[in-house]
Design an enzyme around this catalytic site. Structure first.
Site, mmCIF file in Angstrom:
data_model
loop_
_atom_site.group_PDB
_atom_site.id
_atom_site.type_symbol
_atom_site.label_atom_id
_atom_site.label_comp_id
_atom_site.label_asym_id
_atom_site.label_seq_id
_atom_site.Cartn_x
_atom_site.Cartn_y
_atom_site.Cartn_z
ATOM 1 N N LYS A 9 -15.755 3.427 -53.995
ATOM 2 C CA LYS A 9 -16.537 4.349 -53.167
ATOM 3 C C LYS A 9 -15.736 5.637 -52.921
ATOM 4 C CE LYS A 9 -19.143 0.587 -50.954
ATOM 5 N NZ LYS A 9 -19.548 -0.064 -49.690
ATOM 6 N N ARG A 119 -15.893 -10.698 -56.788
ATOM 7 C CA ARG A 119 -16.262 -10.792 -55.358
ATOM 8 C C ARG A 119 -15.101 -11.393 -54.552
ATOM 9 N NH1 ARG A 119 -20.826 -8.102 -53.258
ATOM 10 N NH2 ARG A 119 -20.428 -9.374 -51.443
ATOM 11 N N THR A 125 -17.612 -8.499 -46.846
ATOM 12 C CA THR A 125 -18.175 -7.175 -46.529
ATOM 13 C C THR A 125 -17.537 -6.572 -45.276
ATOM 14 O OG1 THR A 125 -20.276 -7.995 -47.394
ATOM 15 C CG2 THR A 125 -20.360 -5.962 -46.104
ATOM 16 N N ARG A 136 -10.578 -5.430 -49.649
ATOM 17 C CA ARG A 136 -11.072 -5.015 -48.330
ATOM 18 C C ARG A 136 -10.146 -5.494 -47.212
ATOM 19 N NH1 ARG A 136 -17.433 -6.420 -49.617
ATOM 20 N NH2 ARG A 136 -18.042 -4.373 -50.422
ATOM 21 N N ASN A 156 -15.761 0.061 -46.440
ATOM 22 C CA ASN A 156 -15.046 -1.074 -47.032
ATOM 23 C C ASN A 156 -14.628 -0.816 -48.481
ATOM 24 O OD1 ASN A 156 -17.496 -1.274 -48.253
ATOM 25 N ND2 ASN A 156 -18.132 -3.134 -47.197
ATOM 26 N N HIS A 159 -17.678 -1.390 -53.957
ATOM 27 C CA HIS A 159 -18.892 -2.173 -54.166
ATOM 28 C C HIS A 159 -18.635 -3.153 -55.308
ATOM 29 C CE1 HIS A 159 -23.029 -3.249 -55.203
ATOM 30 N NE2 HIS A 159 -22.670 -3.048 -56.453
HETATM 31 O O1 CDP Z 1 -21.040 -4.605 -50.356
HETATM 32 P P1 CDP Z 1 -21.476 -6.042 -50.094
HETATM 33 O O2 CDP Z 1 -22.230 -6.653 -51.237
HETATM 34 O O3 CDP Z 1 -20.321 -6.893 -49.638
HETATM 35 O O4 CDP Z 1 -22.464 -5.980 -48.830
HETATM 36 P P2 CDP Z 1 -24.039 -5.687 -48.746
HETATM 37 O O5 CDP Z 1 -24.565 -6.621 -47.726
HETATM 38 O O6 CDP Z 1 -24.649 -5.658 -50.102
HETATM 39 O O7 CDP Z 1 -24.088 -4.236 -48.103
HETATM 40 C C1 CDP Z 1 -23.864 -3.077 -48.845
HETATM 41 C C2 CDP Z 1 -22.966 -2.148 -48.073
HETATM 42 O O8 CDP Z 1 -23.630 -1.768 -46.864
HETATM 43 C C3 CDP Z 1 -21.640 -2.739 -47.580
HETATM 44 O O9 CDP Z 1 -20.629 -2.710 -48.559
HETATM 45 C C4 CDP Z 1 -21.313 -1.843 -46.408
HETATM 46 O O10 CDP Z 1 -20.696 -0.641 -46.809
HETATM 47 C C5 CDP Z 1 -22.705 -1.525 -45.849
HETATM 48 N N1 CDP Z 1 -23.051 -2.372 -44.669
HETATM 49 C C6 CDP Z 1 -23.019 -1.804 -43.404
HETATM 50 O O11 CDP Z 1 -22.693 -0.626 -43.258
HETATM 51 N N2 CDP Z 1 -23.354 -2.555 -42.318
HETATM 52 C C7 CDP Z 1 -23.674 -3.864 -42.446
HETATM 53 N N3 CDP Z 1 -23.956 -4.567 -41.367
HETATM 54 C C8 CDP Z 1 -23.708 -4.462 -43.718
HETATM 55 C C9 CDP Z 1 -23.396 -3.683 -44.820
HETATM 56 MG MG MG Z 2 -24.129 -6.248 -52.038
#
Ligand code: CDP
Ligand code: MG
Length: 193
Positions: A9, A119, A125, A136, A156, A159
């Protein structure tokens, strides 16, 4: 064999830790089959984080609600409507905005169980739940509530595709077939023959 997409990112590029992050995947033996630096536009990011994929959007909202609950913070202070879908759309908009704030580095990695292994290396996340040793866990300390207060997503750094379906869709979005390369790595030669 699987292929998966990671995207460094804007914050990872701006912090100058591209090398440190990619090293972790290389050490495991994963093969970089595609990589580039691009400044993405809204059109591409809307395809990457599709607003019409309701289960993704609602999941985003639900996870935000869960974080507030766990932290013991009143969600109503931040969001007027507590519908997880509405909150999810809000968080998704912030996410797209933040991904447009600078160049990003999409990278395709290949190897056995690549999706799951990546992952695992990337970590949870939420930075506070990401184990030490993960990208992360080692490089981020943001909080959902702090992030939302500033109208931005959780920072974080990276992606990673969540499953095979996501990986296939996302690789096709960010790379043309010609930008993906086939060659033999040392790991393939010594560990997989
Ligand atoms: O990136 P990841 O697959 O771990 O998480 P996701 O649930 O697919 O969410 C995408 C992105 O949204 C995350 O990497 C965070 O940057 C953001 N996010 C957030 O800002 N607040 C949350 N409660 C969950 C996700
Ligand atoms: Mg995701």
């Amino acid at each position: 064999m699987e292929r998966t997409l990671v995207i460094l990112k804007p914050s990872a590029i701006q912090r100058g830790i591209v090398g440190e992050i990619l090293t972790r995947f290389e050490k495991v033996g994963l093969k970089i089959v595609g990589a580039k630096l691009i400044w993405p536009d809204k059109e591409l990011l809307d395809k990457h984080y599709p607003p019409e994929r309701e289960e993704f959007v609602t999941g985003l909202g639900q996870r935000t609600l869960d974080s507030y609950k766990e932290l013991g913070i009143d969600v109503k202070k931040q969001f007027d409507d507590l519908d997880p879908n509405k909150i999810g759309h809000q968080v998704r908009d912030w996410l797209v905005e933040s991904m447009m704030s600078g160049p990003v580095m999409p990278t395709v990695l290949e190897g056995p169980h690549a999706i799951e292994i990546v992952r695992k290396i990337v970590g949870h996340t939420l930075p506070q739940k990401a184990a030490p040793g993960t990208v992360r866990g080692d490089y981020s300390f943001d909080s959902a509530a702090l992030a939302n207060k500033s109208h931005r997503p959780i920072n974080n750094l990276i992606h990673a595709s969540g499953n095979a379906e996501e990986a296939e869709h996302e690789i096709g979005l960010w790379f043309t077939p010609k930008e993906l390369h086939d060659y033999e790595t040392v790991h393939q030669k010594h560990m997989m023959s």
